[in-house]
Write a protein that holds these residues in place. Structure first.
Motif, PDB file in Angstrom:
ATOM      1  N   ALA A 111       0.918  -1.060  -0.072  1.00  0.00           N
ATOM      2  CA  ALA A 111      -0.014  -0.176   0.013  1.00  0.00           C
ATOM      3  C   ALA A 111       0.924   1.125  -0.096  1.00  0.00           C
ATOM      4  O   ALA A 111       0.644   2.281  -0.565  1.00  0.00           O
ATOM      5  CB  ALA A 111      -1.050   0.032   1.304  1.00  0.00           C
ATOM      6  N   TRP A 112       2.051   1.171   0.869  1.00  0.00           N
ATOM      7  CA  TRP A 112       2.878   2.348   0.809  1.00  0.00           C
ATOM      8  C   TRP A 112       3.959   2.313  -0.377  1.00  0.00           C
ATOM      9  O   TRP A 112       3.756   3.424  -1.006  1.00  0.00           O
ATOM     10  CB  TRP A 112       3.550   2.280   2.162  1.00  0.00           C
ATOM     11  N   LYS A 113       4.691   1.221  -0.784  1.00  0.00           N
ATOM     12  CA  LYS A 113       5.492   1.355  -1.881  1.00  0.00           C
ATOM     13  C   LYS A 113       4.693   1.442  -3.152  1.00  0.00           C
ATOM     14  O   LYS A 113       5.250   2.360  -4.003  1.00  0.00           O
ATOM     15  CB  LYS A 113       6.227   0.084  -1.819  1.00  0.00           C
ATOM     16  N   LEU A 114       3.770   0.805  -3.432  1.00  0.00           N
ATOM     17  CA  LEU A 114       3.426   0.796  -4.922  1.00  0.00           C
ATOM     18  C   LEU A 114       2.382   2.517  -4.706  1.00  0.00           C
ATOM     19  O   LEU A 114       2.459   3.033  -5.901  1.00  0.00           O
ATOM     20  CB  LEU A 114       2.120  -0.183  -4.863  1.00  0.00           C
ATOM     21  N   GLY A 115       1.954   2.949  -3.656  1.00  0.00           N
ATOM     22  CA  GLY A 115       1.252   4.217  -3.678  1.00  0.00           C
ATOM     23  C   GLY A 115       2.345   5.203  -3.968  1.00  0.00           C
ATOM     24  O   GLY A 115       1.743   6.346  -4.783  1.00  0.00           O
ATOM     25  N   LEU A 116       3.646   5.203  -3.569  1.00  0.00           N
ATOM     26  CA  LEU A 116       4.469   5.984  -4.001  1.00  0.00           C
ATOM     27  C   LEU A 116       4.783   6.402  -5.507  1.00  0.00           C
ATOM     28  O   LEU A 116       5.057   7.478  -6.024  1.00  0.00           O
ATOM     29  CB  LEU A 116       5.867   6.024  -3.244  1.00  0.00           C
ATOM     30  N   HIS A 117       4.437   5.075  -6.195  1.00  0.00           N
ATOM     31  CA  HIS A 117       4.489   5.327  -7.482  1.00  0.00           C
ATOM     32  C   HIS A 117       2.994   5.187  -8.443  1.00  0.00           C
ATOM     33  O   HIS A 117       3.069   4.872  -9.667  1.00  0.00           O
ATOM     34  CB  HIS A 117       5.353   3.875  -8.231  1.00  0.00           C
ATOM     35  N   GLY A 118       2.123   5.669  -7.575  1.00  0.00           N
ATOM     36  CA  GLY A 118       0.814   5.552  -8.149  1.00  0.00           C
ATOM     37  C   GLY A 118      -0.019   4.450  -8.389  1.00  0.00           C
ATOM     38  O   GLY A 118      -0.748   4.374  -9.391  1.00  0.00           O
ATOM     39  N   GLY A 119       0.655   3.242  -7.754  1.00  0.00           N
ATOM     40  CA  GLY A 119      -0.262   1.810  -8.075  1.00  0.00           C
ATOM     41  C   GLY A 119      -1.356   1.586  -7.117  1.00  0.00           C
ATOM     42  O   GLY A 119      -1.405   1.948  -6.127  1.00  0.00           O
ATOM     43  N   ASN A 120      -2.249   1.142  -8.077  1.00  0.00           N
ATOM     44  CA  ASN A 120      -3.455   0.621  -7.422  1.00  0.00           C
ATOM     45  C   ASN A 120      -3.222  -0.777  -7.063  1.00  0.00           C
ATOM     46  O   ASN A 120      -3.058  -1.513  -7.935  1.00  0.00           O
ATOM     47  CB  ASN A 120      -4.643   0.898  -8.106  1.00  0.00           C
ATOM     48  N   PRO A 121      -3.263  -1.255  -5.787  1.00  0.00           N
ATOM     49  CA  PRO A 121      -3.080  -2.689  -5.332  1.00  0.00           C
ATOM     50  C   PRO A 121      -4.181  -3.646  -6.169  1.00  0.00           C
ATOM     51  O   PRO A 121      -4.113  -4.824  -6.333  1.00  0.00           O
ATOM     52  CB  PRO A 121      -3.229  -2.700  -3.851  1.00  0.00           C
ATOM     53  N   LYS A 122      -5.301  -3.194  -6.189  1.00  0.00           N
ATOM     54  CA  LYS A 122      -6.586  -4.026  -6.933  1.00  0.00           C
ATOM     55  C   LYS A 122      -6.162  -3.739  -8.640  1.00  0.00           C
ATOM     56  O   LYS A 122      -7.092  -4.171  -9.137  1.00  0.00           O
ATOM     57  CB  LYS A 122      -7.743  -3.808  -6.350  1.00  0.00           C
ATOM     58  N   GLY A 123      -5.340  -2.921  -9.090  1.00  0.00           N
ATOM     59  CA  GLY A 123      -5.334  -2.854 -10.535  1.00  0.00           C
ATOM     60  C   GLY A 123      -4.490  -3.609 -11.304  1.00  0.00           C
ATOM     61  O   GLY A 123      -4.034  -4.525 -10.761  1.00  0.00           O
ATOM     62  N   LYS A 124      -3.946  -3.362 -12.413  1.00  0.00           N
ATOM     63  CA  LYS A 124      -3.105  -3.885 -13.210  1.00  0.00           C
ATOM     64  C   LYS A 124      -2.022  -3.077 -13.587  1.00  0.00           C
ATOM     65  O   LYS A 124      -2.189  -1.795 -13.608  1.00  0.00           O
ATOM     66  CB  LYS A 124      -3.749  -4.361 -14.473  1.00  0.00           C
ATOM     67  N   ALA A 125      -1.152  -3.756 -14.242  1.00  0.00           N
ATOM     68  CA  ALA A 125       0.336  -3.004 -14.702  1.00  0.00           C
ATOM     69  C   ALA A 125       0.816  -3.905 -15.905  1.00  0.00           C
ATOM     70  O   ALA A 125       0.899  -5.141 -15.730  1.00  0.00           O
ATOM     71  CB  ALA A 125       1.116  -2.611 -13.628  1.00  0.00           C
ATOM     72  N   THR A 126       1.534  -3.180 -16.743  1.00  0.00           N
ATOM     73  CA  THR A 126       2.085  -3.779 -17.776  1.00  0.00           C
ATOM     74  C   THR A 126       3.493  -3.574 -17.916  1.00  0.00           C
ATOM     75  O   THR A 126       3.998  -2.622 -17.929  1.00  0.00           O
ATOM     76  CB  THR A 126       1.514  -3.368 -19.209  1.00  0.00           C
ATOM     77  N   LEU A 127       4.282  -4.905 -17.767  1.00  0.00           N
ATOM     78  CA  LEU A 127       5.582  -5.036 -17.783  1.00  0.00           C
ATOM     79  C   LEU A 127       6.261  -5.745 -18.977  1.00  0.00           C
ATOM     80  O   LEU A 127       5.488  -6.409 -19.665  1.00  0.00           O
ATOM     81  CB  LEU A 127       6.142  -5.674 -16.631  1.00  0.00           C
ATOM     82  N   THR A 128       7.100  -5.431 -19.417  1.00  0.00           N
ATOM     83  CA  THR A 128       7.863  -5.859 -20.946  1.00  0.00           C
ATOM     84  C   THR A 128       8.824  -7.028 -20.447  1.00  0.00           C
ATOM     85  O   THR A 128       9.869  -6.824 -19.582  1.00  0.00           O
ATOM     86  CB  THR A 128       8.617  -4.950 -21.654  1.00  0.00           C
ATOM     87  N   SER A 129       8.676  -8.352 -20.844  1.00  0.00           N
ATOM     88  CA  SER A 129       9.687  -9.484 -20.551  1.00  0.00           C
ATOM     89  C   SER A 129      10.961  -9.339 -20.902  1.00  0.00           C
ATOM     90  O   SER A 129      11.425  -8.666 -22.097  1.00  0.00           O
ATOM     91  CB  SER A 129       9.041 -10.763 -21.018  1.00  0.00           C
ATOM     92  N   GLY A 130      11.965  -9.319 -19.921  1.00  0.00           N
ATOM     93  CA  GLY A 130      13.526  -9.363 -20.412  1.00  0.00           C
ATOM     94  C   GLY A 130      13.982 -10.905 -20.797  1.00  0.00           C
ATOM     95  O   GLY A 130      15.131 -10.980 -21.220  1.00  0.00           O
TER      96      GLY A 130
END
Length: 458
Positions: free
Chosen positions: A389-408
């Protein structure tokens, strides 16, 4: 922690049953003086590194049924005290197709444990392919480490798989057993510190001015100033707490949708030797996703032992596996205590080595223990919820949301593939693995809900 090698399980189990309970018991125990030890650097802790050898039954090499290679290992022997062990090999790209079984003797009791298996598929952890850490030339293949507590005797056997194929049943070259002694905490230096026993017991911080702690030899350690490495590791958290503190205190939410900061035990708090890691810090751009792991080190530890477990894993990651630092960004023990992991600042987007292929723009949280068939305590999921809740919040993240990452690059998604994750995801979501264990993974849904509530979201 790859979970899906089903075809080999029956063969492996049969091979284990076909071998004698104790492969061999030497007439005289091997003495610690004969062991190879990696040199230590100034403070407590050490690693004994023992090359494995083909095991014999009389004059014949032992061989698991259907396996193309002989069983390797070490017969029962005395060793210097250690608390964590693992197996490493030369080529980080090679896979150990087999089973690693160990048993240990508890210090002072003479009692031997039952055989325990190490998690051999540990390559889904580590730096992303092509990164400076991955191509450093120092990285080795490794099993997951196993915490066994204070021990002074060991026996190990590596059973190759049976089957066919180009590398089926093969075990890599250069197998070594690593025995890690976490030591005691290093010397304190003059500055604002907290008694870590308060932190582990959940008490309010008790700060002191100049403090002196027991050094690694059990005597009173002289006050000293911080080393260059310590000063660098501690100063990156200076905006959150006095430099050199053992605990970053909890703090109320400062902005909407940023959860209250939880109490975090710093690297100083758990006794990290800053000379073991590489100098400098490496950052990514943001933290879009939090990957939850279990350390697979077993659950046989007390919460007051958690700092020793962390020092052991840290030493295994850096000195045995060849990583630049502790792999995870944070760790959580079974009492819900939160620990700073890889150095660089708890509020910053530090690049970790936890979820192969998806370390960029993410963070890794390791729950100390194994949660394949054991339910995590409620304190664990609460700690994960508060931290995210704290660390994702610092970066605008919603814990119940989604995020897109690119595979390395990895075994589930090819390099360059864009993947949509839950912002709080399990390691298995990004890699074909059992991590973080079925029981812990099953708790992530309620953890997302709780984390969102800590952010003040409906």
């Amino acid at each position: 922690m790859r979970a899906y090698l089903v075809s080999s399980i029956a063969v492996t189990c049969a091979a284990a049953l076909a071998l004698p309970l104790s492969l061999a018991t030497p007439a005289a125990s091997h003495q610690p003086a004969a062991l190879t030890a990696r040199p230590d650097v100034e403070v407590a802790g050490s690693t004994q590194s023992l090359p494995l050898q083909p095991l014999e039954d009389g004059r014949r090499a032992l061989r698991a049924p259907g396996a193309p290679q002989a069983v390797q290992g070490l017969t029962r022997r005395d060793v210097r005290p250690f608390s964590l062990l693992g197996v490493v090999w030369d080529d980080a790209r090679a896979h150990l197709h087999g089973t690693v079984q160990v048993r240990t003797r508890a210090t002072g009791t003479g009692g031997w444990s039952a055989w325990q298996e190490l998690e051999v598929h540990n390559d889904e952890h580590g730096a992303d392919p092509g990164t400076a850490e991955a191509v450093s030339g120092a990285v080795r293949g490794s099993t997951a480490p196993l915490w066994v507590g204070d021990s002074d005797g060991v026996e190990i056997r590596v059973l190759p798989e049976g089957g066919s194929g180009t590398d089926r049943g093969l075990i890599p070259s250069g197998l070594r057993l690593e025995l890690v002694d976490p030591g005691q905490e290093g010397q304190e230096w003059q500055g604002q510190t907290q008694d870590r026993s308060d932190a582990l017991d959940g008490k309010a911080p008790a700060t002191h001015g100049a403090t002196v702690s027991h050094g690694s030899q059990g005597g009173r350690a002289a006050q000293r100033g911080p080393t260059v490495e310590e000063a660098a590791a501690y100063s990156v958290n200076a905006q959150l707490a006095p430099v050199g503190t053992a605990v970053i205190p909890a703090a109320a939410a400062a902005k909407p949708y940023i959860g209250p900061r939880p109490k975090i035990i710093t690297r100083k708090g758990w006794g990290a030797n800053e000379k073991l890691r590489e100098k400098g810090f490496v950052y990514t751009k943001s933290v879009k996703t939090a990957f939850v792991h279990h350390s697979a080190t077993g659950n046989n530890y007390t919460c007051k032992q958690a700092p020793s477990v962390l020092r052991s894993i840290y030493r295994y990651h850096t000195q045995s596996s060849g990583w630049r630092d502790f792999g995870y960004n944070f760790a959580v023990d079974k009492c819900g205590n939160i620990y700073e992991g890889r150095a660089g600042g708890v509020s910053k987007p530090v690049l970790g080595a936890h979820t192969l292929g998806f370390n960029t723009n993410s963070m890794g949280i390791a729950v100390l223990g194994t949660y394949s068939s054991t339910n995590p305590p409620a304190a664990v999921t609460t700690a994960i919820a508060r931290l995210t809740a704290w660390k994702l919040g610092l970066h605008g993240g919603n814990p119940k949301g989604k995020a897109t990452l690119t595979s390395g690059g990895g075994n589930r998604y090819k390099k360059g593939t864009k993947v949509k994750f839950n912002t709080i995801a399990g390691h298995r979501d990004g890699y074909a693995t059992a991590c973080p264990g079925a029981r812990l993974y099953g708790k992530l849904g309620t953890t997302r809900t709780a984390s969102a509530k800590y952010q003040g979201r409906p």
